[in-house]
Design a protein around this motif. Sequence first.
Motif, PDB file in Angstrom:
ATOM      1  N   THR A 102       4.479  57.898 -45.720  1.00 13.51           N
ATOM      2  CA  THR A 102       5.193  57.735 -47.150  1.00 13.51           C
ATOM      3  C   THR A 102       4.483  57.434 -48.298  1.00 13.51           C
ATOM      4  O   THR A 102       4.669  57.932 -49.313  1.00 13.51           O
ATOM      5  CB  THR A 102       6.175  55.900 -46.868  1.00 13.51           C
ATOM      6  N   GLN A 103       2.982  58.251 -48.202  1.00 14.26           N
ATOM      7  CA  GLN A 103       2.754  57.428 -49.037  1.00 14.26           C
ATOM      8  C   GLN A 103       1.568  58.424 -49.721  1.00 14.26           C
ATOM      9  O   GLN A 103       1.002  59.734 -48.804  1.00 14.26           O
ATOM     10  CB  GLN A 103       1.267  56.407 -49.098  1.00 14.26           C
ATOM     11  N   SER A 104       0.513  59.274 -50.573  1.00 12.71           N
ATOM     12  CA  SER A 104      -0.213  59.657 -51.072  1.00 12.71           C
ATOM     13  C   SER A 104      -1.904  59.533 -51.076  1.00 12.71           C
ATOM     14  O   SER A 104      -2.493  61.000 -51.072  1.00 12.71           O
ATOM     15  CB  SER A 104       0.302  60.707 -52.329  1.00 12.71           C
ATOM     16  N   ASP A 105      -1.883  58.689 -51.205  1.00  7.51           N
ATOM     17  CA  ASP A 105      -3.593  57.981 -51.390  1.00  7.51           C
ATOM     18  C   ASP A 105      -3.393  57.363 -49.508  1.00  7.51           C
ATOM     19  O   ASP A 105      -2.256  56.537 -49.383  1.00  7.51           O
ATOM     20  CB  ASP A 105      -3.610  57.071 -52.207  1.00  7.51           C
ATOM     21  N   TYR A 106      -4.601  56.824 -49.905  1.00 10.40           N
ATOM     22  CA  TYR A 106      -5.153  55.733 -48.534  1.00 10.40           C
ATOM     23  C   TYR A 106      -4.505  54.736 -49.048  1.00 10.40           C
ATOM     24  O   TYR A 106      -5.618  54.384 -49.955  1.00 10.40           O
ATOM     25  CB  TYR A 106      -6.736  56.143 -48.117  1.00 10.40           C
ATOM     26  N   THR A 107      -3.396  54.057 -48.662  1.00  7.20           N
ATOM     27  CA  THR A 107      -3.782  53.231 -48.474  1.00  7.20           C
ATOM     28  C   THR A 107      -3.807  52.125 -47.705  1.00  7.20           C
ATOM     29  O   THR A 107      -4.213  50.636 -48.342  1.00  7.20           O
ATOM     30  CB  THR A 107      -1.675  52.583 -48.834  1.00  7.20           C
ATOM     31  N   TYR A 108      -4.384  51.552 -46.602  1.00  6.24           N
ATOM     32  CA  TYR A 108      -4.296  51.021 -45.699  1.00  6.24           C
ATOM     33  C   TYR A 108      -6.501  51.095 -44.960  1.00  6.24           C
ATOM     34  O   TYR A 108      -6.557  52.133 -45.270  1.00  6.24           O
ATOM     35  CB  TYR A 108      -4.287  51.159 -44.731  1.00  6.24           C
ATOM     36  N   TRP A 109      -7.164  49.678 -45.116  1.00  5.23           N
ATOM     37  CA  TRP A 109      -8.388  49.900 -45.294  1.00  5.23           C
ATOM     38  C   TRP A 109      -8.292  48.714 -44.422  1.00  5.23           C
ATOM     39  O   TRP A 109      -8.437  47.534 -44.485  1.00  5.23           O
ATOM     40  CB  TRP A 109      -8.950  49.869 -46.806  1.00  5.23           C
ATOM     41  N   GLY A 110     -10.003  49.363 -43.549  1.00  6.01           N
ATOM     42  CA  GLY A 110     -10.850  48.578 -42.847  1.00  6.01           C
ATOM     43  C   GLY A 110     -11.660  47.400 -43.660  1.00  6.01           C
ATOM     44  O   GLY A 110     -11.635  47.813 -45.041  1.00  6.01           O
ATOM     45  N   GLN A 111     -12.349  46.496 -43.149  1.00  7.98           N
ATOM     46  CA  GLN A 111     -13.055  45.445 -43.665  1.00  7.98           C
ATOM     47  C   GLN A 111     -14.646  46.283 -43.633  1.00  7.98           C
ATOM     48  O   GLN A 111     -15.551  45.674 -44.578  1.00  7.98           O
ATOM     49  CB  GLN A 111     -13.557  44.226 -42.786  1.00  7.98           C
ATOM     50  N   GLY A 112     -14.772  46.991 -42.745  1.00  5.61           N
ATOM     51  CA  GLY A 112     -16.034  47.853 -43.407  1.00  5.61           C
ATOM     52  C   GLY A 112     -16.869  47.812 -41.810  1.00  5.61           C
ATOM     53  O   GLY A 112     -16.639  46.171 -41.603  1.00  5.61           O
TER      54      GLY A 112
END
Length: 119
Positions: A102-112
């Motif tokens: 449902t999203q066009s961008d990367y909206t979920y991210w890890g902590q790195g």
Amino acid sequence: QVQLVESGGGLVQAGDSLRLSCVASGRTFSIWHMAWFRRAPGKEREFVAAIAWSGGSTNYADSVKGRFTISRDIAKNTVYLQSDTLRPEDTAAYYCAARVITQSDYTYWGQGTQVTVSS
């Protein structure tokens, strides 16, 4: 919601290899693409590689093409970044990201996870 947890970073010498892992949890059925980005000190975040979660098609930044390989294990909800022939300029914090249907961008991210390559 999708939660992402990266692992596998470390301190290596130039020419060495590392495999980064990113485990997804939560609404993983909604994942469309997963990707790796990185941010070096004093620089902006940059795209590294991406993979289509269902079909498996991939694309890479020119700077890592031929050296890095992104892959996924759907059964384990895990995406990997095999990084070979590492260079000092690959030193950065590496982040896993997910884009859902449902999203066009990367909206979920890890902590790195930090990758440091010494010369």
